[in-house]
Design a protein around this motif. Structure first.
Motif, PDB file in Angstrom:
ATOM      1  N   ILE A  57       0.854  -1.189   0.000  1.00 32.79           N
ATOM      2  CA  ILE A  57       0.000   0.000   0.000  1.00 32.79           C
ATOM      3  C   ILE A  57       0.890   1.239   0.000  1.00 32.79           C
ATOM      4  O   ILE A  57       1.675   1.448   0.915  1.00 32.79           O
ATOM      5  CB  ILE A  57      -0.929  -0.001   1.225  1.00 32.79           C
ATOM      6  N   GLY A  58       0.748   2.062  -1.037  1.00 28.46           N
ATOM      7  CA  GLY A  58       1.638   3.200  -1.184  1.00 28.46           C
ATOM      8  C   GLY A  58       2.993   2.729  -1.669  1.00 28.46           C
ATOM      9  O   GLY A  58       4.014   2.943  -1.023  1.00 28.46           O
ATOM     10  N   ALA A  59       3.011   2.090  -2.839  1.00 29.55           N
ATOM     11  CA  ALA A  59       4.191   1.347  -3.295  1.00 29.55           C
ATOM     12  C   ALA A  59       5.287   2.228  -3.892  1.00 29.55           C
ATOM     13  O   ALA A  59       6.342   1.715  -4.279  1.00 29.55           O
ATOM     14  CB  ALA A  59       3.771   0.292  -4.321  1.00 29.55           C
TER      15      ALA A  59
ATOM     16  N   THR B 106       0.880  -7.060  -5.599  1.00 24.61           N
ATOM     17  CA  THR B 106       0.014  -5.960  -6.026  1.00 24.61           C
ATOM     18  C   THR B 106       0.430  -4.693  -5.290  1.00 24.61           C
ATOM     19  O   THR B 106       0.570  -4.702  -4.067  1.00 24.61           O
ATOM     20  CB  THR B 106      -1.460  -6.255  -5.713  1.00 24.61           C
ATOM     21  N   GLY B 107       0.640  -3.616  -6.036  1.00 21.90           N
ATOM     22  CA  GLY B 107       0.963  -2.331  -5.433  1.00 21.90           C
ATOM     23  C   GLY B 107      -0.075  -1.295  -5.812  1.00 21.90           C
ATOM     24  O   GLY B 107      -0.668  -1.362  -6.884  1.00 21.90           O
ATOM     25  N   ILE B 108      -0.308  -0.339  -4.905  1.00 17.88           N
ATOM     26  CA  ILE B 108      -1.198   0.766  -5.232  1.00 17.88           C
ATOM     27  C   ILE B 108      -0.507   2.086  -4.907  1.00 17.88           C
ATOM     28  O   ILE B 108       0.363   2.158  -4.038  1.00 17.88           O
ATOM     29  CB  ILE B 108      -2.551   0.691  -4.479  1.00 17.88           C
TER      30      ILE B 108
ATOM     31  N   MET C  23       3.254   5.490   4.226  1.00 20.85           N
ATOM     32  CA  MET C  23       1.949   5.894   3.701  1.00 20.85           C
ATOM     33  C   MET C  23       1.003   6.369   4.796  1.00 20.85           C
ATOM     34  O   MET C  23       0.229   7.302   4.595  1.00 20.85           O
ATOM     35  CB  MET C  23       1.338   4.710   2.939  1.00 20.85           C
ATOM     36  N   PHE C  24       1.057   5.768   5.981  1.00 17.58           N
ATOM     37  CA  PHE C  24      -0.007   6.071   6.946  1.00 17.58           C
ATOM     38  C   PHE C  24       0.110   7.478   7.522  1.00 17.58           C
ATOM     39  O   PHE C  24      -0.836   7.984   8.117  1.00 17.58           O
ATOM     40  CB  PHE C  24      -0.093   4.970   8.013  1.00 17.58           C
ATOM     41  N   GLU C  25       1.235   8.169   7.286  1.00 22.07           N
ATOM     42  CA  GLU C  25       1.351   9.579   7.648  1.00 22.07           C
ATOM     43  C   GLU C  25       0.371  10.445   6.848  1.00 22.07           C
ATOM     44  O   GLU C  25       0.023  11.553   7.255  1.00 22.07           O
ATOM     45  CB  GLU C  25       2.767  10.095   7.377  1.00 22.07           C
TER      46      GLU C  25
END
Length: 419
Positions: A177-179, A197-199, A246-248
């Motif tokens: 997630i957030g690749a 899988t990346g997003i 990413m979670f920032e």
């Protein structure tokens, strides 16, 4: 002017390094043989210097209200030395102020806003990032597993550190997630044989990674999608999930929903690795003394930090269990200095990669941002944690066994740190 000048001279006399200031009228104050020289063009900047407003001084530099001569590391030493107190000491606030912060966090993190905010930062110029990142363009904290590692070696060590923590195995369904520019996604696919899988919300990163997938012949089992994490399909859960840097961007008000989404995306017995920047103070969502406002304005609009304690609360409330927590703060200070040094060594080339009327402002902002963040991690104003997660155990699990069939995580940590 005389009052401001006397405040500045008093401040200069208290600094741990010799500093000289050229005043707006051309006069010189401070040390005759300085390590760092400030060329100040207006009195408001002098006042910010006298009052220890580090973040406002960063804005002054970006807007051309002062320049400096000398090493960037000395400028950051100056910046940390003029502070009045700690920039993470923030009162908790009353119920009303906490409610207002919550509402602001909700409003600023719609799917449309998040997409624009991510593109504002990551789509500035691929060639610009290429200049000062490692060859894989890994734009997150490296892991200096050996003290003499180069940045590239430390980034590869970080990628493998994450893969080992997740215990990736061939054929597993892996989600990143957030690749970013694909560093972890491709490392996991090429070295661990996963179906990956990346997003991302960055159009530049999406195009770049899909080119790499095609070039490497990985189209059959690696894919990169332009997608918000909230839109991920939950009908086919993943074996392992990583979220790095990413979670920032999620927002404090959305954290429980974010971790709940990860919970639903994970198969029973799977693992999640959440790697993200955390606040140094318990209650602050950004660094004080104007530094947080600087990053919000010029670098990461919409970014919000939370203390590791609050992160763990949100994880538990979302139905996940924290298995391993590692603070990589010193590693990020060293990573950021490596990025800063690389940028400082090729300023003309960096300037040429940036287009438009704001090119010079962007370059100035990134010079302050990279070195300022290095300073922040050095001083523990901010930290970074890797947290390994699983579903909360349910009654009837065979946890007394070292390798229970329904869990992916052994009791002992040797598999993580083994070379």
């Amino acid at each position: 002017m005389s009052t401001v000048l006397s405040l500045v001279e008093k401040k200069l006399a208290s600094l741990p390094l010799p500093v000289q200031v050229q005043l707006p009228n051309g006069e010189i104050a401070g040390a005759p043989s300085p390590r760092i020289k400030l060329i100040v063009r207006d009195n408001a900047t002098l006042l910010n210097l006298a009052n220890g407003q580090t973040g406002k001084l960063g804005e002054d530099y970006v807007e051309g209200r002062f320049d400096f001569e000398g090493p960037m590391r000395d400028l950051m030493l100056l910046a940390s030395s003029i502070l009045e107190g700690s920039p993470v000491d923030e009162a908790r606030g009353n119920a009303f102020t906490r409610m207002v912060r919550h509402v602001i966090s909700v409003v600023r993190h719609s799917k449309e806003r998040d997409a624009k905010q991510i593109q504002f930062h990551y789509d500035i110029s691929d060639d610009f990032y290429k200049l000062w990142l490692d060859e894989r363009r890994v734009y997150s904290c490296a892991y200096y597993a050996q003290p003499d590692y180069t940045l590239s070696q430390a980034q590869e060590a970080k990628l493998d550190h994450i893969c080992r923590k997740l215990r990736l195995h061939e054929g597993e369904r892996f989600l990143d997630i957030g690749a970013g520019w694909g560093g972890l996604l491709l490392w996991a696919a090429e070295n661990y044989g996963v179906d990956a899988t990346g997003i991302t919300l960055s159009r530049n990163q999406h195009a770049h990674v899909n080119r790499l997938i095609e070039e490497k012949g990985l189209s059959g089992r690696v894919r990169m999608t332009l997608l918000d994490y909230r839109e991920l399909d939950e009908t086919q859960p993943y074996d392992k999930i990583a979220s790095v840097g990413m979670f920032e961007h999620v927002g404090r008000a959305q954290l429980q929903g974010y971790f709940a989404k990860l919970n639903r995306l994970l198969r029973p017995g799977g693992l999640i690795l959440n790697h993200g920047i955390t606040a140094g103070g318990v209650y602050n969502a950004e660094v004080g003394a104007g530094m947080g406002e600087f990053i919000e304005k010029y670098i990461f609009p919409g970014g919000e930090l939370t203390h590791i304690g609050n992160e763990l609360i949100q994880i538990a409330d979302a139905g996940l269990e924290d298995l391993d927590v590692e603070n990589l703060r010193p590693h990020y200070a060293r990573t950021l200095w490596a990025w800063s040094d690389a940028l400082e060594a090729q300023l003309d080339a960096a300037r040429a990669t940036l287009k438009g009327d704001n090119a010079e402002r962007s370059l100035r902002a990134y010079r302050i941002y990279l070195a300022g963040c290095a300073m922040g991690f050095e001083n523990a104003w901010i930290a970074i944690h890797q947290v390994l997660l699983q579903h909360k155990p349910t009654r009837g699990r065979s946890d007394e066994l070292d390798e229970p069939a329904d869990l992916s995580y052994p009791w002992r940590r040797s598999y993580i740190y083994k070379e």
